[in-house]
Design an enzyme around this catalytic site. Structure first.
Site, PDB file in Angstrom:
ATOM      1  N   GLY A   1       7.053   4.411   8.210  1.00 29.86           N
ATOM      2  CA  GLY A   1       7.247   3.499   7.092  1.00 29.86           C
ATOM      3  C   GLY A   1       8.362   2.530   7.422  1.00 29.86           C
ATOM      4  N   THR A   2       8.325   1.389   6.770  1.00 30.57           N
ATOM      5  CA  THR A   2       9.275   0.355   7.181  1.00 30.57           C
ATOM      6  C   THR A   2      10.281  -0.002   6.083  1.00 30.57           C
ATOM      7  OG1 THR A   2       7.513  -1.219   6.780  1.00 30.57           O
ATOM      8  CG2 THR A   2       7.906  -0.584   9.038  1.00 30.57           C
ATOM      9  N   THR A   3      10.160  -1.150   5.440  1.00 26.04           N
ATOM     10  CA  THR A   3      11.328  -1.752   4.806  1.00 26.04           C
ATOM     11  C   THR A   3      11.546  -1.352   3.338  1.00 26.04           C
ATOM     12  OG1 THR A   3      10.956  -3.616   6.281  1.00 26.04           O
ATOM     13  CG2 THR A   3      12.495  -3.958   4.462  1.00 26.04           C
TER      14      THR A   3
ATOM     15  N   ALA B   1       5.944  -5.195  11.198  1.00 25.38           N
ATOM     16  CA  ALA B   1       5.765  -3.853  10.647  1.00 25.38           C
ATOM     17  C   ALA B   1       5.969  -3.807   9.139  1.00 25.38           C
ATOM     18  CB  ALA B   1       6.721  -2.871  11.325  1.00 25.38           C
TER      19      ALA B   1
END
Length: 284
Positions: free
Chosen positions: A52-54, A231
């Site tokens: 998972g990213t931001t 991403a």
């Protein structure tokens, strides 16, 4: 696992008052269920597991807003378009996750049970500092997996019921992979797009924000992160998949509905059609 002492009976450990920490209870009676107690992979996993990213979070007078994009990636592949990375922790706090998605979600669920278990055993809720410390201990327990590419980097936020100045009751905490805990001021972000999101937050954050202003600022910062980081997922207008946006105030935790976030996203996208770079902060 502790064995039953008779047919149909729970093990004695489940019927005996013990630690207020569910993680400690699990470590004593079923340690194999703790995310950090598993045998780390021999070689580092960098692209084999979804990440998972931001996540972004920011304060406003009387509360906090936390928001996360919906994309998970495996290397250069999109592993999931609608993953959720911002969760209710308890009535007055929330947690967002970046890193190895599977372990991160498991850690969040364990953290939710940890807070509920404490409340049931002690008859009171943990302080916000106490909750932040409990999460740090869980991250520290995952260090072996983190060293093999399965790091979990959460962002924790909540409303401090013990605050003397209610306008400053919204507080943020970030962590490193070793379990180091840091209180952040005003705003923060984690994940691959965090540098771009933090730049946007730095320019847009104001100390007189309303909750709606803070939610708009969070969505603007995620848009900027998605604009620069592959991403991080931007708003998916065709599938109507939008960031998860949550607030925590004296009224407790609230996740904005898809319709509410959709209205914010539509306004951001419409404005970006005229100005792709987004709102500009005043030079002076």
């Amino acid at each position: 696992m502790t064995q039953h002492t008779g047919p149909g009976r729970l093990p004695a450990a489940y019927l005996t008052p013990g630690s207020a920490s569910f993680a400690e209870f699990l470590g004593e009676h079923a340690p194999e269920l703790l995310p950090g107690r598993r045998t780390p992979p021999v070689t580092a996993l960098t692209t084999e597991a979804p990440h998972g990213t931001t996540i972004v979070a920011l304060t406003f007078p009387g509360g906090v807003v936390m928001a996360g994009d919906r994309r998970a990636t495996m290397g250069n592949y999109i592993a999931q378009r609608d993953i959720e990375k911002v969760f209710h922790a308890d009535e007055y706090s929330c947690v967002g996750i970046a890193g190895a998605a599977g372990i991160a979600i498991e850690m969040v669920r364990l953290f939710q049970v940890e807070l509920e278990h404490y409340e049931k055993i002690e008859g009171a809720t943990l302080s916000l500092e106490g909750k932040a410390n409990r999460l740090a201990l869980m991250i520290r327990g995952n260090l072996g997996m983190a060293m093999q590419g399965m790091a979990v980097v959460p962002l924790f936020a909540g409303y401090d019921l013990d605050a003397t100045d209610l306008a400053l009751a919204g507080r943020l905490f970030s962590y490193d992979v070793t379990g180091g805990r840091y209180e952040e001021q005003k705003f923060h972000s984690v994940g691959s797009g965090s540098l771009f999101a933090r730049g946007a937050l730095k320019k847009l954050w104001r100390d007189d924000f309303s909750a709606d202003d803070a939610a708009l600022c969070a969505v603007q910062s995620l848009y900027d992160a998605a604009d620069e980081d592959s991403a991080t997922g931007g708003p998916d207008l065709t599938r109507r998949i939008f960031p998860v946006v949550s607030t925590v105030t004296s009224d407790g935790y609230r996740r904005l509905s898809d319709d509410e976030v959709g209205a914010v996203v539509d306004s951001v996208v419409a404005a970006r059609m005229e100005s792709p770079g987004g709102p500009q902060a005043p030079l002076r």
